[in-house]
Write an enzyme that holds these catalytic residues in place. Structure first.
Site, mmCIF file in Angstrom:
data_model
loop_
_atom_site.group_PDB
_atom_site.id
_atom_site.type_symbol
_atom_site.label_atom_id
_atom_site.label_comp_id
_atom_site.label_asym_id
_atom_site.label_seq_id
_atom_site.Cartn_x
_atom_site.Cartn_y
_atom_site.Cartn_z
ATOM 1 N N ASP A 292 0.856 -1.188 0.000
ATOM 2 C CA ASP A 292 0.000 0.000 0.000
ATOM 3 C C ASP A 292 0.890 1.235 0.000
ATOM 4 O OD1 ASP A 292 -2.952 1.034 0.683
ATOM 5 O OD2 ASP A 292 -1.496 2.237 1.808
ATOM 6 N N ASN B 88 -2.185 12.852 -3.463
ATOM 7 C CA ASN B 88 -3.151 13.301 -4.454
ATOM 8 C C ASN B 88 -3.623 14.715 -4.176
ATOM 9 O OD1 ASN B 88 -3.418 11.343 -6.434
ATOM 10 N ND2 ASN B 88 -4.847 10.103 -5.230
ATOM 11 N N ASP C 153 -1.725 9.361 -10.522
ATOM 12 C CA ASP C 153 -1.736 8.312 -11.553
ATOM 13 C C ASP C 153 -0.319 7.971 -11.999
ATOM 14 O OD1 ASP C 153 -4.462 8.266 -11.428
ATOM 15 O OD2 ASP C 153 -4.789 9.440 -13.257
ATOM 16 N N GLU D 256 -4.727 2.236 -4.166
ATOM 17 C CA GLU D 256 -3.258 2.326 -4.131
ATOM 18 C C GLU D 256 -2.628 1.045 -3.633
ATOM 19 O OE1 GLU D 256 -4.725 4.278 -0.248
ATOM 20 O OE2 GLU D 256 -5.404 4.011 -2.311
#
Length: 577
Positions: free
Chosen positions: A439, A447, A456, A482
């Site tokens: 993770d 983000n 991304d 993620e």
């Protein structure tokens, strides 16, 4: 594929056909001195054979044939053919007079010697074929040639194309001719029947009617060819004279109709050119109605003209459909057009030979069969090419269904499908399997700070790095959001831990540029191991997920391993989380 198909056709069909055709050429000059013909007006009074013989001997009405084989068009006038034969031996010899045409309605043989009628034989398609030999499909008359000259008069009358190749042969040449002819037809029918059976079975298996229509198209050709070559009348319906009279126009119409039906479906003409589809349908209906009218009125000549006209229109429509499909960019259309052109050229050569516009020989007469064999081969390749394209699209669709669009890694569906094979393998079930769940640390904050497009890029960078580091037998997939999962078969827990530690170190060294800022990323990894024969995949993933939970709780950017099975409270907490 097209070039390979043409090469195979040349090696296995055209070359053998040429050899076979040339292996039984007859030397008629050994016995036939001259061949003369007398065309009789249909309105002219009928003559007895003796009267025609006298005219011939007096040099009246008859003229020498200006070509090797007598050939004329449809519904030509009745004709008398005078053959002058010569035996140079001092005693009588046995020979056979072969008229190698199978579709003549009336064939009357009269043998004269020293001005006297010594033998006659009345035959033709208007008579039962029981008195005809099954060796050949034409008309075979035994001859006993006395020393010197013998005259044979043959009266021919038919609404079909009138072709009259005459040969005088002995028993040995006749046996060789019969063997080669049967062998060549066996090749043709065997090849086409194999394609018919295969495509019929394939149509049932893959539920695609194109293959069934293709098989029907080939079958209609085989039946039509079986009829017009005379095999049907000599071998099957020997006493069905009425059927023999109407079989050829009916089967020609059936063949053309089957071809149009296949072409319109295979090329999807109905949706791409509705006007042509409707025109073809009206042509079909109109032609069959005229054929029905000719049968009800007993007009066989009209039926034959309709059938030949329909074949001309059918061929033109098939070519138009092929050109249209090629112009539309259809790959199948290119195969189809080449196939139809080959079949058309063969038909044209045969037609011109039958009408006397080309020298009549075994090759020119059977050019339609050669063309059809090439057409059948190329159409089979066209159907095979279509199957390959469909399969390729299915593979791409399957790949899309198993691939994460952003990272191009496998998704959950692909992971479970891959693992299913591992769990079923009796050897791999006994080997240790490690599950690694990773993770990305603080991904939501990343983000929020740098934007979703940068997020991304982070996912894509990690995906690329994972693909570079795993072995070919390993499985990596995007688990969701993620999170990523890696399955390492035949791997001990310590090897898996070292792999995970190396990966985290390499990840720390990666820098992503966002504007003027260099951003580094870390991740947490949970690791678990087990034997597939002793644990289920979901349990293994559950333990790896619990290890990941502990890694995140312990400060992130680290690897945590769980060796034992989870306690009930751990599973409960995991489900609530």
């Amino acid at each position: 594929m097209f070039k390979q198909g043409c090469l195979l056709f040349f090696v296995f069909w055209l070359l053998p056909f040429s050899v076979l055709a040339g292996s039984y050429s007859f030397n008629n000059s050994e016995h036939i001195i001259s061949q003369q013909v007398y065309w009789q007006d249909r309105d002219e009074a009928s003559y007895e054979a003796s009267e025609i013989y006298n005219l011939w001997q007096q040099g009246q009405s008859f003229r020498s044939l200006d070509k090797q084989v007598l050939a004329s068009g449809l519904n030509s006038a009745p004709v008398w053919v005078g053959l002058e034969l010569y035996n140079a031996e001092s005693e009588a010899i046995k020979r056979h007079l072969l008229l190698d045409t199978s579709w003549l309605d009336e064939v009357h043989f009269y043998q004269f010697y020293d001005g006297q009628l010594v033998k006659q034989w009345i035959t033709g398609d208007n008579h039962s074929a029981l008195d005809r030999t099954s060796k050949v499909t034409g008309f075979l008359m035994p001859l006993y040639l006395e020393p010197g000259k013998t005259q044979v008069l043959v009266q021919l009358d038919t609404p079909d194309p009138l072709v009259a190749p005459f040969y005088v042969v002995d028993d040995q040449k006749l046996d060789h001719f019969t063997l080669v002819r049967l062998f060549s037809y066996g090749l043709v029918y065997g090849y086409l029947l194999a394609l018919i059976f295969f495509n019929t079975a394939l149509s049932v298996g893959i539920r695609d009617r194109r293959h069934l229509l293709y098989a029907f198209y080939l079958l209609s050709f085989v039946v039509a060819n079986f009829s017009y070559t005379g095999h049907g009348f000599v071998w099957v319906w020997s006493q069905s004279v009425e059927w023999q009279r109407w079989a050829q126009p009916l089967l020609m119409m059936l063949f053309g109709s089957a071809g149009l039906w296949f072409a319109t479906v295979f090329l999807d003409i109905r949706s791409k050119w509705l006007a042509l589809y409707r025109f073809s349908s009206w042509i079909l209906v109109g032609s069959w109605l005229v054929l029905l009218f000719s049968y009800l009125t007993g007009n066989q000549a009209l039926a034959l003209m309709v059938a030949f006209a329909f074949m001309l229109i059918f061929t033109s429509l098939m070519l138009i459909m092929g050109v249209f499909s090629v112009l539309q960019g259809s790959i199948s259309g290119r195969f189809y057009l080449t196939a139809v052109v080959a079949g058309t050229l063969g038909t044209i050569v045969t037609t011109m030979a039958v009408l006397g516009w080309l020298p009549f020989s075994e090759l020119t007469f059977r050019a339609a069969e050669i063309g059809m064999l090439l057409e059948a081969t190329l159409l089979a390749l066209a159907l095979a090419s279509r199957i390959r394209r469909v399969q390729h699209k299915q593979v791409l669709a399957e790949k899309d269904a198993n691939t994460d669009a952003l990272t191009l890694l496998n998704n959950r569906r692909a992971l479970y499908y891959w693992a299913e094979g591992l769990w079923k393998d009796p050897y791999k079930r006994r080997q240790p399997l490690c599950a690694l769940i990773m993770d990305i640390d603080h991904f939501k904050e990343c983000n929020d700070a740098h934007g979703h497009m940068f997020g991304d890029q982070v996912l894509q960078m990690i995906s690329k790095l994972l693909n570079e580091k795993i072995r070919k037998e390993d499985m990596v997939a995007r688990w969701g959001g993620e999170e990523f999962i890696v399955l390492l078969p035949n791997t001990q827990i310590e090897e898996a831990r070292q792999f995970a530690e190396r990966f985290l170190q390499q990840l720390r060294e990666q820098k992503l540029i966002n504007g003027e800022e260099a951003v580094s990323v870390t991740a947490s990894i949970g690791l678990a191991t087990g034997l597939p024969e002793q644990t289920e995949l979901d349990d293994l993933i559950l333990r790896a997920d619990e290890a990941l939970y502990q890694a995140k709780q312990s400060g992130r950017d680290q690897v945590i391993c769980i060796l034992e099975a989870l306690l009930p409270d751990d599973k409960k907490r995991h489900k609530l989380a």
